[in-house]
Design a protein around this motif. Structure first.
Motif, PDB file in Angstrom:
ATOM      1  N   ASN A 164      44.697  29.944  50.373  1.00  0.00           N
ATOM      2  CA  ASN A 164      45.208  31.235  50.825  1.00  0.00           C
ATOM      3  C   ASN A 164      44.321  32.385  50.343  1.00  0.00           C
ATOM      4  O   ASN A 164      44.139  32.571  49.145  1.00  0.00           O
ATOM      5  CB  ASN A 164      46.631  31.397  50.282  1.00  0.00           C
ATOM      6  N   PRO A 165      43.798  33.225  51.253  1.00  0.00           N
ATOM      7  CA  PRO A 165      42.907  34.316  50.853  1.00  0.00           C
ATOM      8  C   PRO A 165      43.611  35.508  50.199  1.00  0.00           C
ATOM      9  O   PRO A 165      42.957  36.470  49.813  1.00  0.00           O
ATOM     10  CB  PRO A 165      42.242  34.734  52.165  1.00  0.00           C
ATOM     11  N   TYR A 166      44.923  35.441  50.054  1.00  0.00           N
ATOM     12  CA  TYR A 166      45.659  36.557  49.456  1.00  0.00           C
ATOM     13  C   TYR A 166      46.189  36.248  48.053  1.00  0.00           C
ATOM     14  O   TYR A 166      47.013  36.982  47.527  1.00  0.00           O
ATOM     15  CB  TYR A 166      46.798  36.997  50.386  1.00  0.00           C
ATOM     16  N   THR A 167      45.699  35.176  47.455  1.00  0.00           N
ATOM     17  CA  THR A 167      46.116  34.822  46.105  1.00  0.00           C
ATOM     18  C   THR A 167      45.394  35.715  45.101  1.00  0.00           C
ATOM     19  O   THR A 167      44.165  35.775  45.099  1.00  0.00           O
ATOM     20  CB  THR A 167      45.810  33.340  45.808  1.00  0.00           C
ATOM     21  N   GLU A 168      46.151  36.401  44.254  1.00  0.00           N
ATOM     22  CA  GLU A 168      45.555  37.304  43.265  1.00  0.00           C
ATOM     23  C   GLU A 168      45.425  36.625  41.912  1.00  0.00           C
ATOM     24  O   GLU A 168      46.293  35.863  41.497  1.00  0.00           O
ATOM     25  CB  GLU A 168      46.388  38.580  43.110  1.00  0.00           C
ATOM     26  N   VAL A 169      44.327  36.933  41.238  1.00  0.00           N
ATOM     27  CA  VAL A 169      44.079  36.486  39.874  1.00  0.00           C
ATOM     28  C   VAL A 169      43.867  37.745  39.042  1.00  0.00           C
ATOM     29  O   VAL A 169      43.051  38.602  39.398  1.00  0.00           O
ATOM     30  CB  VAL A 169      42.828  35.584  39.789  1.00  0.00           C
ATOM     31  N   SER A 170      44.585  37.863  37.941  1.00  0.00           N
ATOM     32  CA  SER A 170      44.477  39.035  37.068  1.00  0.00           C
ATOM     33  C   SER A 170      43.400  38.825  36.012  1.00  0.00           C
ATOM     34  O   SER A 170      43.082  37.683  35.642  1.00  0.00           O
ATOM     35  CB  SER A 170      45.816  39.300  36.372  1.00  0.00           C
ATOM     36  N   VAL A 171      42.880  39.913  35.502  1.00  0.00           N
ATOM     37  CA  VAL A 171      41.885  39.856  34.427  1.00  0.00           C
ATOM     38  C   VAL A 171      42.503  39.130  33.227  1.00  0.00           C
ATOM     39  O   VAL A 171      43.650  39.375  32.854  1.00  0.00           O
ATOM     40  CB  VAL A 171      41.432  41.276  34.020  1.00  0.00           C
TER      41      VAL A 171
ATOM     42  N   PRO B 284      33.814  47.156  42.520  1.00  0.00           N
ATOM     43  CA  PRO B 284      33.895  46.788  41.104  1.00  0.00           C
ATOM     44  C   PRO B 284      33.154  45.494  40.794  1.00  0.00           C
ATOM     45  O   PRO B 284      33.062  44.601  41.637  1.00  0.00           O
ATOM     46  CB  PRO B 284      35.389  46.635  40.864  1.00  0.00           C
ATOM     47  N   TYR B 285      32.651  45.418  39.570  1.00  0.00           N
ATOM     48  CA  TYR B 285      31.966  44.213  39.096  1.00  0.00           C
ATOM     49  C   TYR B 285      33.011  43.248  38.550  1.00  0.00           C
ATOM     50  O   TYR B 285      33.916  43.640  37.803  1.00  0.00           O
ATOM     51  CB  TYR B 285      30.951  44.572  38.001  1.00  0.00           C
ATOM     52  N   ALA B 286      32.898  41.977  38.925  1.00  0.00           N
ATOM     53  CA  ALA B 286      33.826  40.931  38.458  1.00  0.00           C
ATOM     54  C   ALA B 286      33.027  39.798  37.829  1.00  0.00           C
ATOM     55  O   ALA B 286      31.954  39.434  38.314  1.00  0.00           O
ATOM     56  CB  ALA B 286      34.633  40.400  39.621  1.00  0.00           C
ATOM     57  N   SER B 287      33.575  39.244  36.747  1.00  0.00           N
ATOM     58  CA  SER B 287      32.943  38.067  36.143  1.00  0.00           C
ATOM     59  C   SER B 287      34.019  37.062  35.784  1.00  0.00           C
ATOM     60  O   SER B 287      35.179  37.408  35.549  1.00  0.00           O
ATOM     61  CB  SER B 287      32.146  38.455  34.891  1.00  0.00           C
TER      62      SER B 287
ATOM     63  N   LEU C  21      36.818  42.849  35.052  1.00  0.00           N
ATOM     64  CA  LEU C  21      36.609  43.671  36.240  1.00  0.00           C
ATOM     65  C   LEU C  21      36.253  45.065  35.765  1.00  0.00           C
ATOM     66  O   LEU C  21      36.625  45.455  34.653  1.00  0.00           O
ATOM     67  CB  LEU C  21      37.889  43.761  37.075  1.00  0.00           C
ATOM     68  N   SER C  22      35.576  45.813  36.603  1.00  0.00           N
ATOM     69  CA  SER C  22      35.237  47.192  36.254  1.00  0.00           C
ATOM     70  C   SER C  22      36.511  47.963  35.896  1.00  0.00           C
ATOM     71  O   SER C  22      37.605  47.646  36.376  1.00  0.00           O
ATOM     72  CB  SER C  22      34.546  47.887  37.429  1.00  0.00           C
ATOM     73  N   GLU C  23      36.340  48.994  35.070  1.00  0.00           N
ATOM     74  CA  GLU C  23      37.464  49.804  34.608  1.00  0.00           C
ATOM     75  C   GLU C  23      38.265  50.343  35.790  1.00  0.00           C
ATOM     76  O   GLU C  23      37.713  50.782  36.796  1.00  0.00           O
ATOM     77  CB  GLU C  23      36.948  50.976  33.776  1.00  0.00           C
ATOM     78  N   GLY C  24      39.573  50.278  35.657  1.00  0.00           N
ATOM     79  CA  GLY C  24      40.467  50.763  36.696  1.00  0.00           C
ATOM     80  C   GLY C  24      40.925  49.685  37.663  1.00  0.00           C
ATOM     81  O   GLY C  24      41.790  49.923  38.500  1.00  0.00           O
ATOM     82  N   PHE C  25      40.365  48.484  37.566  1.00  0.00           N
ATOM     83  CA  PHE C  25      40.739  47.379  38.438  1.00  0.00           C
ATOM     84  C   PHE C  25      41.343  46.263  37.589  1.00  0.00           C
ATOM     85  O   PHE C  25      40.872  46.006  36.482  1.00  0.00           O
ATOM     86  CB  PHE C  25      39.525  46.863  39.221  1.00  0.00           C
TER      87      PHE C  25
END
Length: 133
Positions: A85-92, A124-127, A63-67
């Protein structure tokens, strides 16, 4: 000759049964829209039944810096109904199995959705990569 035919049929059935179990992975690279709007970077047709694999798998490479994380979920390609669930978070750097909240069987076109869990004007850019299978 009959044994050869039986072996050929057995081999063909084994190959046919094994093909759907291979996960179709797709990579993505996209900007997460500002103010928590979502982006739908990919659609993949599901190869497994819900009883075989009741979740999708996602890896967030960067993810872009800071995210540090993104929301990730799936929905139907045509009806726009959430499959998870649309609130599931995935970390870098994380690979995560996210369980479907609805039955998603073989042949369904599954759409990946991503958004920024932080309400901000930044995009932010995500890959990463994912599979619905």
């Amino acid at each position: 000759m009959k044994k050869v035919k039986v072996l050929a049929v057995a081999l063909a059935l084994t190959v046919a049964m094994a093909i759907p179990s291979f996960a179709a992975w797709e990579t993505f690279g996209t900007h997460l829209p500002s103010y928590q709007q979502d982006v739908e970077p990919s659609i993949i047709t599901r190869a497994n039944n819900a009883s075989e694999k009741p979740y999708f798998t996602i890896t967030l490479y960067s993810l872009s810096e800071g995210f540090t994380s993104a929301h990730a979920w799936t929905e139907s390609q045509t009806a726009g109904v959430n499959f998870s669930n649309p609130y599931t978070e995935v970390s870098v750097g994380q690979t995560k199995n996210i369980y479907y909240s609805r039955t998603v069987d073989r042949g369904a076109n599954v759409k990946l959705n991503l958004d920024n869990p932080v309400y901000t004007a930044a995009a932010p850019y995500a890959s990463g990569r994912w599979t619905p299978n």
